[in-house]
Design a protein around this motif. Structure first.
Motif, mmCIF file in Angstrom:
data_model
loop_
_atom_site.group_PDB
_atom_site.id
_atom_site.type_symbol
_atom_site.label_atom_id
_atom_site.label_comp_id
_atom_site.label_asym_id
_atom_site.label_seq_id
_atom_site.Cartn_x
_atom_site.Cartn_y
_atom_site.Cartn_z
ATOM 1 N N LEU A 61 32.149 41.261 -26.357
ATOM 2 C CA LEU A 61 32.988 41.128 -25.152
ATOM 3 C C LEU A 61 34.148 40.216 -25.526
ATOM 4 O O LEU A 61 33.940 39.044 -25.868
ATOM 5 C CB LEU A 61 32.181 40.513 -23.999
ATOM 6 C CG LEU A 61 33.017 40.120 -22.767
ATOM 7 C CD1 LEU A 61 33.736 41.324 -22.153
ATOM 8 C CD2 LEU A 61 32.134 39.431 -21.709
ATOM 9 N N GLY B 177 37.355 42.716 -22.200
ATOM 10 C CA GLY B 177 37.270 42.119 -20.862
ATOM 11 C C GLY B 177 37.181 40.613 -20.942
ATOM 12 O O GLY B 177 37.014 40.031 -22.021
ATOM 13 N N PHE C 227 30.988 32.729 -28.336
ATOM 14 C CA PHE C 227 32.075 32.154 -29.134
ATOM 15 C C PHE C 227 33.385 32.096 -28.358
ATOM 16 O O PHE C 227 34.290 31.356 -28.752
ATOM 17 C CB PHE C 227 32.350 33.026 -30.376
ATOM 18 C CG PHE C 227 31.251 33.085 -31.392
ATOM 19 C CD1 PHE C 227 31.162 32.131 -32.403
ATOM 20 C CD2 PHE C 227 30.308 34.111 -31.377
ATOM 21 C CE1 PHE C 227 30.168 32.196 -33.367
ATOM 22 C CE2 PHE C 227 29.317 34.192 -32.333
ATOM 23 C CZ PHE C 227 29.246 33.229 -33.327
ATOM 24 N N ALA C 228 33.550 32.926 -27.331
ATOM 25 C CA ALA C 228 34.878 33.083 -26.711
ATOM 26 C C ALA C 228 35.409 31.754 -26.209
ATOM 27 O O ALA C 228 34.721 31.021 -25.503
ATOM 28 C CB ALA C 228 34.794 34.083 -25.563
ATOM 29 N N ILE D 155 28.493 28.063 -28.545
ATOM 30 C CA ILE D 155 29.146 27.535 -29.758
ATOM 31 C C ILE D 155 30.151 26.462 -29.368
ATOM 32 O O ILE D 155 31.141 26.734 -28.692
ATOM 33 C CB ILE D 155 29.883 28.663 -30.527
ATOM 34 C CG1 ILE D 155 28.959 29.874 -30.772
ATOM 35 C CG2 ILE D 155 30.456 28.113 -31.830
ATOM 36 C CD1 ILE D 155 27.733 29.608 -31.603
ATOM 37 N N SER D 156 29.880 25.241 -29.804
ATOM 38 C CA SER D 156 30.789 24.147 -29.481
ATOM 39 C C SER D 156 31.400 23.574 -30.765
ATOM 40 O O SER D 156 31.484 24.266 -31.784
ATOM 41 C CB SER D 156 30.043 23.087 -28.675
ATOM 42 O OG SER D 156 30.944 22.091 -28.254
ATOM 43 N N THR D 157 31.816 22.328 -30.721
ATOM 44 C CA THR D 157 32.606 21.767 -31.819
ATOM 45 C C THR D 157 32.305 20.285 -32.027
ATOM 46 O O THR D 157 31.933 19.583 -31.066
ATOM 47 C CB THR D 157 34.113 21.947 -31.508
ATOM 48 O OG1 THR D 157 34.877 21.146 -32.402
ATOM 49 C CG2 THR D 157 34.459 21.507 -30.097
ATOM 50 N N ASN E 150 35.901 25.133 -39.459
ATOM 51 C CA ASN E 150 35.579 26.334 -40.234
ATOM 52 C C ASN E 150 36.781 26.792 -41.058
ATOM 53 O O ASN E 150 37.923 26.658 -40.632
ATOM 54 C CB ASN E 150 35.235 27.491 -39.299
ATOM 55 C CG ASN E 150 33.854 27.415 -38.698
ATOM 56 O OD1 ASN E 150 33.151 28.409 -38.633
ATOM 57 N ND2 ASN E 150 33.436 26.255 -38.222
HETATM 58 P P1 NAD Z 1 39.431 32.265 -32.206
HETATM 59 O O1 NAD Z 1 40.556 31.652 -31.431
HETATM 60 O O2 NAD Z 1 39.697 32.867 -33.528
HETATM 61 O O3 NAD Z 1 38.733 33.399 -31.327
HETATM 62 C C1 NAD Z 1 38.435 33.236 -29.969
HETATM 63 C C2 NAD Z 1 38.144 34.602 -29.396
HETATM 64 O O4 NAD Z 1 37.794 34.423 -28.005
HETATM 65 C C3 NAD Z 1 39.340 35.539 -29.448
HETATM 66 O O5 NAD Z 1 38.920 36.797 -29.953
HETATM 67 C C4 NAD Z 1 39.788 35.653 -27.996
HETATM 68 O O6 NAD Z 1 40.378 36.889 -27.678
HETATM 69 C C5 NAD Z 1 38.480 35.424 -27.252
HETATM 70 N N1 NAD Z 1 38.689 34.913 -25.896
HETATM 71 C C6 NAD Z 1 39.417 33.829 -25.528
HETATM 72 N N2 NAD Z 1 39.386 33.691 -24.190
HETATM 73 C C7 NAD Z 1 38.616 34.700 -23.702
HETATM 74 C C8 NAD Z 1 38.219 35.094 -22.409
HETATM 75 N N3 NAD Z 1 38.622 34.426 -21.305
HETATM 76 N N4 NAD Z 1 37.411 36.165 -22.277
HETATM 77 C C9 NAD Z 1 36.993 36.857 -23.383
HETATM 78 N N5 NAD Z 1 37.373 36.549 -24.631
HETATM 79 C C10 NAD Z 1 38.176 35.478 -24.795
HETATM 80 O O7 NAD Z 1 38.331 31.131 -32.278
HETATM 81 P P2 NAD Z 1 37.298 30.782 -33.438
HETATM 82 O O8 NAD Z 1 37.957 29.897 -34.393
HETATM 83 O O9 NAD Z 1 36.651 32.035 -33.884
HETATM 84 O O10 NAD Z 1 36.265 29.895 -32.612
HETATM 85 C C11 NAD Z 1 35.094 30.476 -32.009
HETATM 86 C C12 NAD Z 1 34.333 29.378 -31.306
HETATM 87 O O11 NAD Z 1 34.006 28.348 -32.237
HETATM 88 C C13 NAD Z 1 35.120 28.698 -30.186
HETATM 89 O O12 NAD Z 1 34.241 28.481 -29.125
HETATM 90 C C14 NAD Z 1 35.587 27.401 -30.808
HETATM 91 O O13 NAD Z 1 35.728 26.398 -29.823
HETATM 92 C C15 NAD Z 1 34.448 27.096 -31.759
HETATM 93 N N6 NAD Z 1 34.819 26.283 -32.922
HETATM 94 C C16 NAD Z 1 35.749 26.719 -33.823
HETATM 95 C C17 NAD Z 1 36.063 25.941 -34.928
HETATM 96 C C18 NAD Z 1 37.041 26.396 -35.985
HETATM 97 O O14 NAD Z 1 37.211 25.687 -36.981
HETATM 98 N N7 NAD Z 1 37.680 27.556 -35.840
HETATM 99 C C19 NAD Z 1 35.451 24.697 -35.101
HETATM 100 C C20 NAD Z 1 34.529 24.259 -34.153
HETATM 101 C C21 NAD Z 1 34.206 25.081 -33.083
#
Ligand code: NAD
Length: 334
Positions: free
Chosen positions: A37, A63, A84-85, A126-128, A182
């Motif tokens: 999703l 969605g 993850f969103a 999934i948090s941070t 990451n």
């Molecule tokens: P990303 O920005 O690459 O991807 C986020 C995805 O969520 C996107 O595909 C986006 O379209 C979708 N999204 C956003 N809002 C939405 C909504 N309202 N409804 C449906 N989909 C929605 O993020 P990422 O880097 O893959 O991070 C994934 C998770 O991991 C997040 O929760 C982020 O807080 C957490 N995180 C990421 C990192 C990192 O280094 N990238 C580190 C710690 C935690």
């Protein structure tokens, strides 16, 4: 064989798509089906899911996680959620926080409520590490009080606490993971590694914040995904698990490695005004995930970084075009 039906939110983004490709790949479990999703914000890319698009265990739903009717319907068809969103970039949250509160806080609450009402049997949030705030020395355990500083981190801390409240108040089976930074391929080029790599490969300059001495712990996305899968399958309900990568670097040290990997030098670096409220250092203590779940990072940082740079060099047709289903493609700003 009975199948576990997993709803993966944000599965078209960087980490979520990695999780989906891993679950449905040759080495993944064969007793799961996956529904992605995703709202396809700027950070999503349909190409991230191309390797699994023809799997009969995969389905894509475009969605919004804030859409209660849609989310309710999906929860009724699934057993587990891996969430993850999110809006995920600190700089964007400094420019405008509204979407961070909407997606990260309201979106998570909407999912949790639907999960509760539809009897979901595991919800992994999934948090941070950013929820703990800056720590000058040592590492934060899961018991550390939360001290988020940016609007992004505050929105994630809010959603963590709401997720845990659904366990404590309602008994929903929730686990929270808090990972460090990451890196890897298929990441939208706005955060330091993919931004610097794509710019340097194009012969452009890169912006280094402040004195460049902010410290982050780097976690390869493969290691992160392995930990998420351990938490999904073996984590204890109501628990938080820190996930670290074990490679601590300041941004200057990281930049040096990226310059070398991309065949550039310090002439390509511009020092720019520091990010507002820029946290100096994050570090998580991930012994709990190690002791309880057997987690430890496997990917060597030098090898993971070289592989990441090579991927961006060889796949500009993937990362250079932000694509969503049914829409024209556009070139990513980098
Ligand atoms: P990303 O920005 O690459 O991807 C986020 C995805 O969520 C996107 O595909 C986006 O379209 C979708 N999204 C956003 N809002 C939405 C909504 N309202 N409804 C449906 N989909 C929605 O993020 P990422 O880097 O893959 O991070 C994934 C998770 O991991 C997040 O929760 C982020 O807080 C957490 N995180 C990421 C990192 C990192 O280094 N990238 C580190 C710690 C935690």
């Amino acid at each position: 064989m009975s199948q576990t039906r997993i709803l993966v939110t944000g599965g078209a983004g960087f980490i979520g798509s990695h999780y989906v490709r891993t679950l449905l790949g040759a080495l993944g479990p064969d007793d799961v089906t996956v529904t992605v999703l995703d709202a396809f914000t700027y950070a999503a890319n349909l190409a991230n899911l191309a390797p699994v698009a023809h799997s009969d265990r995969y389905r894509l739903v475009v969605g919004d996680i804030c859409d209660r009717e849609l989310v309710d319907g999906l929860m009724a068809e699934h057993d587990q959620v891996v969430h993850f969103a999110a809006e995920s970039h600190v700089d964007r949250s400094l420019a405008s926080a509204a979407e961070f509160v909407r997606s990260n806080v309201l979106g998570t609450q909407t999912l949790l409520d639907a999960a509760l009402h539809q009897g979901i049997d595991r919800f992994v949030h999934i948090s941070t590490d950013e929820v703990y705030g800056s720590i000058p020395a040592g590492s934060c355990s899961e018991e550390q009080p939360l001290h988020p500083n940016s609007p992004y981190a505050a929105s994630k801390a809010s959603s963590d606490l709401i997720a845990l409240s659904y366990h404590r108040s309602h008994g929903l089976d929730v686990c929270v993971t808090r990972c460090s930074n990451n890196y890897g391929y298929h990441q939208y080029p706005e955060k330091i590694i993919p931004l610097f790599v794509t710019r340097l490969l194009a012969g452009r300059k890169v912006p280094l914040y402040g004195d460049g001495l902010n410290v982050r712990d780097w976690l390869h996305v493969d290691d992160h995904i392995r930990a998420v899968e351990l938490v999904r399958t073996r984590g204890r309900a109501g628990e938080v698990y820190n996930i670290g990568g074990g490679t601590e670097l300041d941004n200057r040290g990281l930049t040096e490695l990226l310059l070398e990997a991309c065949g550039a030098d310090w002439e390509s670096v511009e020092y720019v005004t520091d990010r507002k409220g820029h946290d100096r250092r994050y570090s998580v203590d991930w012994r709990k995930a190690h002791i309880e779940l057997g987690y430890k990072p496997h990917v060597d940082f030098a090898e993971g970084l070289a592989e990441t740079v090579a991927w961006y060099r060889d796949n500009s047709e993937v990362w250079g075009r932000a694509t969503r289903p049914g829409q024209a493609t556009g070139t990513a700003p980098c």
